[in-house]
Design a protein around this motif. Structure first.
Motif, short mmCIF file in Angstrom:
data_model
loop_
_atom_site.label_atom_id
_atom_site.label_comp_id
_atom_site.label_asym_id
_atom_site.label_seq_id
_atom_site.Cartn_x
_atom_site.Cartn_y
_atom_site.Cartn_z
N VAL A 53 -2.74 2.58 10.27
CA VAL A 53 -3.55 2.72 11.48
C VAL A 53 -2.67 3.43 12.49
O VAL A 53 -1.78 2.83 13.09
CB VAL A 53 -4.00 1.35 12.02
N ASN A 54 -2.92 4.72 12.67
CA ASN A 54 -2.03 5.58 13.44
C ASN A 54 -0.63 5.49 12.82
O ASN A 54 -0.44 5.86 11.69
CB ASN A 54 -2.05 5.20 14.92
N ASN A 55 0.35 4.95 13.54
CA ASN A 55 1.70 4.86 12.99
C ASN A 55 2.06 3.44 12.54
O ASN A 55 3.23 3.15 12.30
CB ASN A 55 2.72 5.32 14.05
N VAL A 56 1.06 2.57 12.42
CA VAL A 56 1.31 1.17 12.04
C VAL A 56 0.83 0.93 10.61
O VAL A 56 -0.33 1.18 10.28
CB VAL A 56 0.58 0.21 13.01
N ALA A 57 1.73 0.45 9.75
CA ALA A 57 1.36 0.13 8.37
C ALA A 57 0.72 -1.25 8.32
O ALA A 57 1.25 -2.20 8.90
CB ALA A 57 2.60 0.17 7.48
N VAL A 58 -0.42 -1.34 7.64
CA VAL A 58 -1.11 -2.61 7.51
C VAL A 58 -1.08 -3.04 6.04
O VAL A 58 -1.62 -2.35 5.17
CB VAL A 58 -2.57 -2.51 7.99
N HIS A 59 -0.41 -4.17 5.78
CA HIS A 59 -0.34 -4.73 4.43
C HIS A 59 -1.39 -5.83 4.31
O HIS A 59 -1.65 -6.56 5.27
CB HIS A 59 1.04 -5.31 4.15
N PHE A 60 -1.97 -5.98 3.14
CA PHE A 60 -3.00 -6.99 2.93
C PHE A 60 -2.50 -8.03 1.93
O PHE A 60 -2.17 -7.70 0.79
CB PHE A 60 -4.29 -6.34 2.42
N GLY A 61 -2.46 -9.28 2.38
CA GLY A 61 -2.03 -10.37 1.51
C GLY A 61 -3.16 -11.35 1.28
O GLY A 61 -4.08 -11.47 2.08
N ILE A 62 -3.11 -12.05 0.16
CA ILE A 62 -4.12 -13.06 -0.16
C ILE A 62 -3.63 -14.42 0.33
O ILE A 62 -2.47 -14.77 0.14
CB ILE A 62 -4.36 -13.12 -1.68
#
Length: 228
Positions: A53-62
């Motif tokens: 998201v723009n320069n921010v990395a978004v990781h998805f965890g369960i």
């Protein structure tokens, strides 16, 4: 500085949930200030890849609402190659899925901050009070004890956190930021308004104490008395 925000749900600009929206805006603001910012978004399902998201990395965890087990992907985010976070920021409270992450951070020597987002306020503690009472003494107290500090948004929330049991030395008051650039400058009229009538527009959930509606109603009464 490398910062990781941890939140339950999917933070995004158009989110109606205040916590998710503020996490999105906070991460964007920190990125603009030159910080390296990432988000660990915990949900029931994890997409195949992380998003930017723009320069921010978004990781998805369960996450598992009932069993405090660190999933393999979340473990990789926290302890993976080149993940030398300087600070981890947890948003909201009473989330059992935060506990294994906090334990891993303590093991790695990475400090973390907790933003209860009103969860320690007396009116919020009345909801599911018995479950929260048990959770507090089994998990939450230790979660707070090992944090670097507890971030509150205002004096009222800091007082609530202190009454909840957070030491005053750990409490830091930093209000939410305001994006003045994107505030509409044009007046928006909803229907026909009478010239001699003041109109108030409220946007938010109907939470009498949590959103300060009690203060708003008292203020209207005082204005009516003073203005006749």
């Amino acid at each position: 500085m490398r910062i990781l925000h941890v939140v339950v749900g999917r933070p995004k600009k158009e989110a109606s949930n205040g916590v998710l929206k503020s996490v999105y805006l906070l991460s964007q603001g920190q990125s603009l200030l030159g910080q390296t910012v990432e988000i660990l978004s915990l949900g029931k399902r994890r997409p195949e890849n992380h998003n930017w998201v723009n320069n921010v990395a978004v990781h998805f965890g369960i996450h598992n609402r009932f069993v405090p087990i660190l999933c393999k992907y979340t473990h990789a985010v926290i302890e993976g190659a080149n993940k030398n976070y300087d600070l981890v920021h947890f948003h909201s409270a009473f989330h059992i899925q935060y506990l294994p992450i906090a334990r891993k951070l303590i093991k790695l020597g990475i400090p973390y901050v907790v933003s209860p987002r009103g969860s320690y306020q007396p009116h919020a503690l009345k909801k599911n009070r018995y479950a929260k009472f048990v959770f507090k003494y089994l998990f939450e107290n230790n979660f707070i004890k090992n944090s670097a500090y507890v971030h509150t948004l205002n004096k009222g929330e800091s007082e609530g956190a202190f009454k909840f049991g957070v030491p005053s030395s750990k409490i830091s008051v930093v209000p939410n930021g305001v994006d003045f650039v994107n505030i509409p400058r044009k007046k928006v009229l909803l229907g026909k308004l009478e010239a001699d009538c003041a109109s108030l527009i409220y946007c938010g959930r109907l939470d009498y104490y949590g959103k300060g509606l009690d203060v708003l109603l008292d203020t209207i009464g005082l204005l009516r008395t003073k203005m006749g």
